[in-house]
Motif scaffolding. Structure first.
Motif, mmCIF file in Angstrom:
data_model
loop_
_atom_site.group_PDB
_atom_site.id
_atom_site.type_symbol
_atom_site.label_atom_id
_atom_site.label_comp_id
_atom_site.label_asym_id
_atom_site.label_seq_id
_atom_site.Cartn_x
_atom_site.Cartn_y
_atom_site.Cartn_z
ATOM 1 N N GLN A 142 -14.290 10.336 -17.497
ATOM 2 C CA GLN A 142 -13.515 9.633 -18.536
ATOM 3 C C GLN A 142 -14.351 9.503 -19.811
ATOM 4 O OE1 GLN A 142 -12.657 6.349 -15.791
ATOM 5 N NE2 GLN A 142 -10.483 6.585 -16.256
ATOM 6 N N LYS A 162 -16.562 7.510 -7.111
ATOM 7 C CA LYS A 162 -15.957 6.657 -8.145
ATOM 8 C C LYS A 162 -16.680 6.814 -9.487
ATOM 9 C CE LYS A 162 -15.016 1.886 -9.426
ATOM 10 N NZ LYS A 162 -14.875 0.492 -9.031
ATOM 11 N N HIS A 204 -6.884 12.551 -15.440
ATOM 12 C CA HIS A 204 -6.001 11.672 -14.661
ATOM 13 C C HIS A 204 -5.685 12.235 -13.273
ATOM 14 C CE1 HIS A 204 -4.470 8.412 -17.565
ATOM 15 N NE2 HIS A 204 -5.757 8.639 -17.703
ATOM 16 N N HIS A 211 -8.147 -2.479 -19.271
ATOM 17 C CA HIS A 211 -6.934 -1.947 -18.643
ATOM 18 C C HIS A 211 -5.695 -2.195 -19.518
ATOM 19 C CE1 HIS A 211 -4.173 -0.932 -15.328
ATOM 20 N NE2 HIS A 211 -3.435 -1.885 -15.852
ATOM 21 N N ASP A 261 0.996 0.673 -12.953
ATOM 22 C CA ASP A 261 -0.385 0.366 -12.495
ATOM 23 C C ASP A 261 -0.645 -1.126 -12.615
ATOM 24 O OD1 ASP A 261 -0.831 3.130 -12.372
ATOM 25 O OD2 ASP A 261 -2.023 3.200 -14.209
ATOM 26 N N ASN A 271 0.897 6.654 -6.916
ATOM 27 C CA ASN A 271 -0.254 7.504 -7.266
ATOM 28 C C ASN A 271 0.033 8.990 -7.026
ATOM 29 O OD1 ASN A 271 -2.070 5.534 -8.215
ATOM 30 N ND2 ASN A 271 -2.442 4.872 -6.126
ATOM 31 N N TYR A 322 -8.457 9.427 -6.940
ATOM 32 C CA TYR A 322 -9.333 8.308 -6.540
ATOM 33 C C TYR A 322 -8.487 7.105 -6.108
ATOM 34 C CZ TYR A 322 -12.286 4.230 -6.836
ATOM 35 O OH TYR A 322 -12.910 3.039 -6.527
ATOM 36 N N TYR A 323 -7.523 6.721 -6.951
ATOM 37 C CA TYR A 323 -6.687 5.551 -6.636
ATOM 38 C C TYR A 323 -5.859 5.796 -5.363
ATOM 39 C CZ TYR A 323 -7.542 2.845 -10.944
ATOM 40 O OH TYR A 323 -8.099 2.076 -11.940
ATOM 41 N N ASN A 378 -6.934 14.831 -21.025
ATOM 42 C CA ASN A 378 -6.614 13.538 -20.409
ATOM 43 C C ASN A 378 -5.808 13.719 -19.125
ATOM 44 O OD1 ASN A 378 -4.587 10.856 -20.494
ATOM 45 N ND2 ASN A 378 -6.763 10.476 -20.758
ATOM 46 N N ARG A 402 -8.984 -7.743 -11.630
ATOM 47 C CA ARG A 402 -8.983 -6.332 -12.025
ATOM 48 C C ARG A 402 -8.113 -6.086 -13.264
ATOM 49 N NH1 ARG A 402 -6.808 -2.823 -8.663
ATOM 50 N NH2 ARG A 402 -7.885 -1.193 -9.785
ATOM 51 N N THR A 406 -15.502 7.823 -13.622
ATOM 52 C CA THR A 406 -15.808 7.099 -14.866
ATOM 53 C C THR A 406 -16.566 8.022 -15.828
ATOM 54 O OG1 THR A 406 -16.002 5.101 -13.521
ATOM 55 C CG2 THR A 406 -16.803 4.960 -15.780
ATOM 56 N N HIS A 429 -5.856 -0.455 -22.990
ATOM 57 C CA HIS A 429 -5.624 0.989 -22.850
ATOM 58 C C HIS A 429 -4.143 1.287 -22.640
ATOM 59 C CE1 HIS A 429 -4.886 4.551 -20.331
ATOM 60 N NE2 HIS A 429 -5.760 5.137 -21.136
ATOM 61 N N GLN A 456 -14.632 12.805 -21.563
ATOM 62 C CA GLN A 456 -13.431 13.225 -22.305
ATOM 63 C C GLN A 456 -13.382 12.574 -23.692
ATOM 64 O OE1 GLN A 456 -9.418 11.900 -21.246
ATOM 65 N NE2 GLN A 456 -10.279 10.012 -20.410
ATOM 66 N N LYS A 502 0.819 -1.237 0.000
ATOM 67 C CA LYS A 502 0.000 0.000 0.000
ATOM 68 C C LYS A 502 0.845 1.277 0.000
ATOM 69 C CE LYS A 502 -4.262 -1.723 0.070
ATOM 70 N NZ LYS A 502 -5.383 -1.429 -0.804
ATOM 71 N N ARG A 540 -12.665 4.952 0.692
ATOM 72 C CA ARG A 540 -13.429 4.506 -0.474
ATOM 73 C C ARG A 540 -14.296 5.661 -0.954
ATOM 74 N NH1 ARG A 540 -11.772 0.106 -3.320
ATOM 75 N NH2 ARG A 540 -10.878 -1.381 -1.860
HETATM 76 C C1 MLC Z 1 -13.034 4.551 -11.347
HETATM 77 C C2 MLC Z 1 -11.989 4.039 -12.321
HETATM 78 C C3 MLC Z 1 -10.971 5.157 -12.550
HETATM 79 C C4 MLC Z 1 -11.211 2.872 -11.711
HETATM 80 O O1 MLC Z 1 -11.978 1.742 -11.699
HETATM 81 P P1 MLC Z 1 -11.417 0.420 -10.984
HETATM 82 O O2 MLC Z 1 -12.432 -0.664 -11.189
HETATM 83 O O3 MLC Z 1 -10.006 0.176 -11.414
HETATM 84 O O4 MLC Z 1 -11.435 0.905 -9.478
HETATM 85 P P2 MLC Z 1 -11.354 0.094 -8.112
HETATM 86 O O5 MLC Z 1 -12.398 0.635 -7.194
HETATM 87 O O6 MLC Z 1 -11.310 -1.382 -8.319
HETATM 88 O O7 MLC Z 1 -9.912 0.572 -7.602
HETATM 89 C C5 MLC Z 1 -9.517 0.426 -6.265
HETATM 90 C C6 MLC Z 1 -8.346 -0.512 -6.185
HETATM 91 O O8 MLC Z 1 -7.305 -0.013 -7.058
HETATM 92 C C7 MLC Z 1 -6.046 -0.120 -6.395
HETATM 93 N N1 MLC Z 1 -5.134 0.861 -6.972
HETATM 94 C C8 MLC Z 1 -4.609 1.918 -6.353
HETATM 95 N N2 MLC Z 1 -3.840 2.600 -7.202
HETATM 96 C C9 MLC Z 1 -3.890 1.968 -8.390
HETATM 97 C C10 MLC Z 1 -3.320 2.233 -9.646
HETATM 98 N N3 MLC Z 1 -2.536 3.273 -9.858
HETATM 99 N N4 MLC Z 1 -3.599 1.406 -10.664
HETATM 100 C C11 MLC Z 1 -4.414 0.367 -10.476
HETATM 101 N N5 MLC Z 1 -4.987 0.056 -9.292
HETATM 102 C C12 MLC Z 1 -4.723 0.855 -8.252
HETATM 103 C C13 MLC Z 1 -6.420 0.195 -4.966
HETATM 104 O O9 MLC Z 1 -5.373 -0.233 -4.126
HETATM 105 C C14 MLC Z 1 -7.716 -0.587 -4.813
HETATM 106 O O10 MLC Z 1 -7.413 -1.917 -4.554
HETATM 107 P P3 MLC Z 1 -8.178 -2.750 -3.414
HETATM 108 O O11 MLC Z 1 -9.629 -2.781 -3.847
HETATM 109 O O12 MLC Z 1 -7.524 -4.082 -3.451
HETATM 110 O O13 MLC Z 1 -7.966 -1.974 -2.154
HETATM 111 C C15 MLC Z 1 -12.691 3.616 -13.601
HETATM 112 O O14 MLC Z 1 -13.428 4.669 -14.166
HETATM 113 C C16 MLC Z 1 -11.759 3.056 -14.632
HETATM 114 O O15 MLC Z 1 -10.881 3.704 -15.175
HETATM 115 N N6 MLC Z 1 -11.951 1.760 -14.915
HETATM 116 C C17 MLC Z 1 -11.145 1.038 -15.889
HETATM 117 C C18 MLC Z 1 -10.065 0.306 -15.205
HETATM 118 C C19 MLC Z 1 -8.673 0.914 -15.408
HETATM 119 O O16 MLC Z 1 -7.717 0.187 -15.467
HETATM 120 N N7 MLC Z 1 -8.580 2.246 -15.463
HETATM 121 C C20 MLC Z 1 -7.310 2.977 -15.597
HETATM 122 C C21 MLC Z 1 -6.777 3.056 -17.010
HETATM 123 S S1 MLC Z 1 -7.892 3.649 -18.229
HETATM 124 C C22 MLC Z 1 -7.579 5.329 -18.422
HETATM 125 O O17 MLC Z 1 -6.646 5.821 -17.872
HETATM 126 C C23 MLC Z 1 -8.501 6.038 -19.323
HETATM 127 C C24 MLC Z 1 -8.209 7.457 -19.402
HETATM 128 O O18 MLC Z 1 -7.249 7.816 -20.077
HETATM 129 O O19 MLC Z 1 -8.935 8.248 -18.806
#
Ligand code: MLC
Length: 282
Positions: free
Chosen positions: A202, A195, A176, A143, A126, A68, A182-183, A172, A138, A199, A146, A205, A61, A191
């Motif tokens: 995104q 969230k 981000h 992912h 990531d 992040n 958020y991350y 973009n 996940r 999305t 992209h 955009q 973590k 939490r």
């Molecule tokens: C809300 C979103 C931003 C993210 O959705 P997710 O389903 O990934 O969200 P989630 O609730 O599961 O994420 C919480 C979990 O992510 C972990 N986490 C923390 N930092 C992270 C990082 N940098 N990359 C990936 N995961 C990470 C946390 O520890 C937590 O884990 P735990 O739950 O274990 O504690 C969504 O809109 C989205 O983008 N979904 C697509 C998935 C994705 O990969 N997105 C990023 C690239 S696309 C992109 O970037 C498009 C753009 O250009 O805009």
């Protein structure tokens, strides 16, 4: 020398004199791009098929949080730097959408395009973090697709001095900032209730980018000299259309209903917990 945002983000000699030179600038060859994308895909495939035991959360973590924070600050800097360069540096404001053909990739706008390109390689981390945390579910097609393809898009921007990239870059990078906030919150054990908002930004955009791409096409066919990078424009249209479809699908699966409908469980008192529960089920 007094601190000036404009100096450090636009007028600094290293930024003004930046030049993307194939074979000289780090990461500028097609071979580098090919090896980078293939290595990303191979390492992702290999590590995810090894079913490694998850790294203990108390060790992982803090690393996720630092990653992040770095991407959050970098995205913010790129959004401001790209915006100021778009407004202050191009010889013509029209350049934000239509760059004249044969324009060399040099100066502040291309400097930020280059930083953006390198940041997309940093975003590969990531994927590594998802694998190390053991949340293989996940690791979705969205992912990996992209992360692998966006690097190619950025390379084309630089390689062809592609029109419209300044508008896409600033949007973009801004989205981000929200996404990495958020991350970061998740990594810190919070939490966020918003969230769904991330999305939706995104998705917005991608829709906005289509408007910009349509305007560029208009300039290209009605202007006297056209715009540079029309083939890159085609790549952008296909890539962004596919992302739009994937993100609308993500939205439907995670929040249910259409983009406009209000999901009571997301917005309600216990919205945070219910959003996470929905994620775990999907
Ligand atoms: C809300 C979103 C931003 C993210 O959705 P997710 O389903 O990934 O969200 P989630 O609730 O599961 O994420 C919480 C979990 O992510 C972990 N986490 C923390 N930092 C992270 C990082 N940098 N990359 C990936 N995961 C990470 C946390 O520890 C937590 O884990 P735990 O739950 O274990 O504690 C969504 O809109 C989205 O983008 N979904 C697509 C998935 C994705 O990969 N997105 C990023 C690239 S696309 C992109 O970037 C498009 C753009 O250009 O805009």
């Amino acid at each position: 020398m007094t601190f000036s945002l404009q100096y450090y983000l636009v007028n600094h000699p290293a930024i003004v004199d930046f030049r993307w030179t194939e074979g000289q600038t780090l990461g500028s060859t097609p071979l580098f791009l090919t090896l980078t994308v293939i290595s990303y895909l191979l390492i992702t495939f290999l590590l995810s098929s090894l079913h490694l035991p998850p790294v203990k959360p108390h060790l992982l973590k803090p690393i996720i949080a630092v990653h992040n924070i770095v991407l959050l600050l970098l995205s913010f800097t790129m959004a401001v730097g790209g915006c100021l360069s778009s407004l202050l540096h191009p010889p013509n404001i029209h350049w934000i959408i239509c760059i004249p053909p044969k324009t060399p990739p040099t100066g502040p706008l291309f400097f930020w395009a280059y930083i953006f390109y390198l940041s997309k390689i940093l975003e590969f981390v990531d994927t590594l973090l998802i694998i190390l945390s053991g949340s293989i579910k996940r690791l979705t097609f969205l992912h990996v697709y992209h992360h692998a393809t966006v690097v190619i898009m950025c390379y084309i921007w630089l390689h062809t001095s592609q029109s419209l990239f300044p508008a896409v870059l600033v949007t973009n990078a801004t989205v981000h900032v929200l996404m990495y906030t958020y991350y970061l919150s998740c990594a810190l054990g919070l939490r966020p209730r918003w969230k769904k908002v991330v999305t939706e930004f995104q998705i917005a955009q991608f829709k906005y980018s289509f408007v910009v791409m349509a305007v560029m096409l208009g300039f290209h066919f009605t202007g006297s000299s056209g715009c540079s990078g029309i083939w890159g424009w085609c790549f952008n249209v296909v890539f962004y259309a596919s992302l739009l479809v994937l993100f609308v699908d993500f939205h439907t699966k995670n929040y249910g209903g259409s983009l406009k409908s209000k999901n009571k469980s997301v917005n309600g008192v216990n919205g945070v917990i219910k959003v996470c529960d929905m994620d775990k089920r999907s």
